[in-house]
Write an enzyme that holds these catalytic residues in place. Structure first.
Site, PDB file in Angstrom:
ATOM      1  N   ASP A  84      50.381  49.694  30.043  1.00 27.48           N
ATOM      2  CA  ASP A  84      50.209  50.488  31.254  1.00 27.48           C
ATOM      3  C   ASP A  84      50.441  49.668  32.534  1.00 27.48           C
ATOM      4  O   ASP A  84      50.814  49.944  33.748  1.00 27.48           O
ATOM      5  CB  ASP A  84      48.999  51.394  31.613  1.00 27.48           C
ATOM      6  CG  ASP A  84      49.144  52.814  31.099  1.00 27.48           C
ATOM      7  OD1 ASP A  84      50.334  53.527  31.044  1.00 27.48           O
ATOM      8  OD2 ASP A  84      48.134  53.468  30.849  1.00 27.48           O
ATOM      9  N   HIS A 119      39.519  53.221  36.194  1.00 27.09           N
ATOM     10  CA  HIS A 119      39.926  52.913  34.655  1.00 27.09           C
ATOM     11  C   HIS A 119      39.803  51.769  33.985  1.00 27.09           C
ATOM     12  O   HIS A 119      39.634  51.947  32.488  1.00 27.09           O
ATOM     13  CB  HIS A 119      41.391  53.301  34.464  1.00 27.09           C
ATOM     14  CG  HIS A 119      41.799  54.809  34.959  1.00 27.09           C
ATOM     15  ND1 HIS A 119      41.374  55.985  34.554  1.00 27.09           N
ATOM     16  CD2 HIS A 119      42.714  55.316  35.740  1.00 27.09           C
ATOM     17  CE1 HIS A 119      41.907  57.069  35.080  1.00 27.09           C
ATOM     18  NE2 HIS A 119      42.748  56.469  36.102  1.00 27.09           N
ATOM     19  N   GLY A 137      45.621  51.917  33.130  1.00 25.72           N
ATOM     20  CA  GLY A 137      45.919  52.678  34.047  1.00 25.72           C
ATOM     21  C   GLY A 137      46.087  52.320  35.557  1.00 25.72           C
ATOM     22  O   GLY A 137      45.610  52.802  36.459  1.00 25.72           O
ATOM     23  N   ASP A 156      39.266  62.103  42.201  1.00 24.19           N
ATOM     24  CA  ASP A 156      40.800  61.633  41.587  1.00 24.19           C
ATOM     25  C   ASP A 156      41.110  62.848  40.491  1.00 24.19           C
ATOM     26  O   ASP A 156      40.164  63.105  39.795  1.00 24.19           O
ATOM     27  CB  ASP A 156      40.352  60.179  41.063  1.00 24.19           C
ATOM     28  CG  ASP A 156      41.854  59.599  40.699  1.00 24.19           C
ATOM     29  OD1 ASP A 156      42.068  58.453  41.466  1.00 24.19           O
ATOM     30  OD2 ASP A 156      42.401  59.928  39.720  1.00 24.19           O
ATOM     31  N   HIS A 203      42.486  62.105  37.842  1.00 26.80           N
ATOM     32  CA  HIS A 203      41.929  61.487  36.608  1.00 26.80           C
ATOM     33  C   HIS A 203      40.548  61.262  36.246  1.00 26.80           C
ATOM     34  O   HIS A 203      39.918  60.977  37.348  1.00 26.80           O
ATOM     35  CB  HIS A 203      42.838  60.099  36.449  1.00 26.80           C
ATOM     36  CG  HIS A 203      44.485  60.185  36.617  1.00 26.80           C
ATOM     37  ND1 HIS A 203      44.846  60.006  37.719  1.00 26.80           N
ATOM     38  CD2 HIS A 203      45.404  60.469  35.719  1.00 26.80           C
ATOM     39  CE1 HIS A 203      46.251  60.058  37.774  1.00 26.80           C
ATOM     40  NE2 HIS A 203      46.468  60.445  36.474  1.00 26.80           N
ATOM     41  N   ASP A 206      45.457  61.578  44.142  1.00 28.57           N
ATOM     42  CA  ASP A 206      46.277  62.369  43.371  1.00 28.57           C
ATOM     43  C   ASP A 206      45.850  63.697  43.012  1.00 28.57           C
ATOM     44  O   ASP A 206      46.647  64.339  42.001  1.00 28.57           O
ATOM     45  CB  ASP A 206      46.442  61.312  42.229  1.00 28.57           C
ATOM     46  CG  ASP A 206      45.245  60.794  41.475  1.00 28.57           C
ATOM     47  OD1 ASP A 206      44.169  61.401  41.975  1.00 28.57           O
ATOM     48  OD2 ASP A 206      45.486  59.966  40.677  1.00 28.57           O
ATOM     49  N   TYR A 248      49.789  58.937  44.575  1.00 31.41           N
ATOM     50  CA  TYR A 248      50.981  58.249  44.512  1.00 31.41           C
ATOM     51  C   TYR A 248      51.975  58.943  45.533  1.00 31.41           C
ATOM     52  O   TYR A 248      53.040  58.448  45.483  1.00 31.41           O
ATOM     53  CB  TYR A 248      51.310  58.236  43.009  1.00 31.41           C
ATOM     54  CG  TYR A 248      50.286  57.360  42.444  1.00 31.41           C
ATOM     55  CD1 TYR A 248      49.985  56.244  42.682  1.00 31.41           C
ATOM     56  CD2 TYR A 248      49.241  58.252  41.614  1.00 31.41           C
ATOM     57  CE1 TYR A 248      49.020  55.647  41.975  1.00 31.41           C
ATOM     58  CE2 TYR A 248      48.332  57.790  41.014  1.00 31.41           C
ATOM     59  CZ  TYR A 248      47.998  56.208  41.163  1.00 31.41           C
ATOM     60  OH  TYR A 248      46.997  55.880  40.680  1.00 31.41           O
TER      61      TYR A 248
HETATM   62 ZN    ZN Z   1      44.067  58.903  39.468  1.00 33.17          ZN
END
Ligand code: ZN
Length: 314
Positions: A86, A128, A136, A165, A167, A253, A297
């Site tokens: 990634d 991450h 990530g 976030d 994620h 995000d 993003y």
């Molecule tokens: Zn994220």
């Protein structure tokens, strides 16, 4: 006393952390934030802070020596990946990633030193990265380093980490899963539908830390109403442990229109999180809140979300 309410790290050196033009985590994310920050006139009300390079020893407070050395090595050649595929290496990646950590440490130091009550670092919150690996788009985990150093150097016993976030903040969660000094709360898109797949509600910490971690998976499509319904659990969780410092990873995000996730908050969710955490920090008697930009993003979304955090911390 010459104290501003909010310090903001703005610097071209921070902008360099990115994986090239056209990449979701590109170097233009910083500029997108700064243009909106200036067009709202917020730069005149905040104290502008500088980043710096984090030292090898500072990086080592969270990461293993083997991993820090690997990043250093790949930074010279710019070849290969820093994880399973990634997070590509690029020439200078070590220095770019060390500046992100140094920016977060400078912002925390400005709060601890009384120069500002709150602070935010837009390009940061690289949640991450694990102790011995990248993941990530995250090379060094500035959240993890600042959590370690606030306790080792400033003597804090309990640091809260809140993450909105889209994620799950797996790099922070698993590093501190058994550490009762890290009060963790994370609202994220349900791991069945989004990377990294972790953060089930049943994950509440291990050993002495059971109950100090709160994971709240959100259904794809969750909006501001769903956010507002879950958010009081975060405040109640933190209130129970009376943290001496609060970190907000405010990844953008989780806003509707992000190209790689499926949540649909508006920037008001981020504003609400910042406002209520600042109010909580005031009730706890210290006011310490550090915002870290995180993911995001869609350029317009990150500009809206992070400036909403700025406005609510000012
Ligand atoms: Zn994220």
């Amino acid at each position: 006393m010459d104290q501003s309410n909010l310090g903001v790290v703005v610097s071209e050196r921070l902008a360099r952390y990115g994986f090239g033009d056209g990449h979701p985590f590109g170097p233009d994310r910083h500029g997108a934030f700064v243009r909106e920050f200036e067009s709202r006139g917020l730069h005149k009300r905040a104290r502008i802070l500088e980043p710096r390079d984090a030292s090898y020893d500072e990086l080592r407070s969270f990461h293993t020596a083997e991993y820090v050395d690997l990043v250093k090595e790949r930074s010279v050649t710019g070849q290969g990946f820093l994880d399973g595929g990634d997070t590509p290496a690029f020439r200078g990646v070590y220095d770019a990633a060390a500046v992100v950590v140094g920016a977060t440490l400078n912002a925390a130091a400005a709060i601890m030193g009384g120069q500002c009550r709150h602070a935010i670092v837009p390009i940061a919150g690289l949640h991450h990265a694990g102790r011995n690996h990248a993941a990530g788009f995250c090379v060094f985990n500035d959240c993890g380093v600042v959590i370690e150093l606030l306790r080792q150097q400033s003597g804090l016993k309990r640091v809260a980490y809140v993450d909105i976030d889209a994620h799950h903040g797996d790099g922070v969660f698993y590093a501190f899963e058994a550490d009762p000094g890290v009060i963790f709360a994370d609202l994220h898109e349900d791991g069945r539908y989004l990377y990294p797949g972790t953060g089930a509600r049943s994950e509440t910490g291990k050993g002495a830390a059971v109950g100090t971690k709160l994971n709240l998976p959100m259904a794809p499509g969750a909006d501001d109403t769903a956010f507002a319904a879950s958010w009081p659990q975060v405040i109640a969780h933190l209130e129970k442990f009376e943290p001496e410092f609060i970190i907000l990873q405010c990844g953008a995000d989780s806003l509707g229109g992000d190209p790689i996730t499926h949540l649909r908050y508006s920037a008001e969710a981020h504003g609400k999180a910042a406002r209520e955490l600042a109010q909580l920090a005031e009730r706890l008697g210290h006011g310490r809140v550090l915002g870290l930009g995180g993911g995001g993003y869609n350029r317009s979304n990150l500009a809206q979300a992070w400036n909403s955090v700025v406005e609510n911390l000012l």
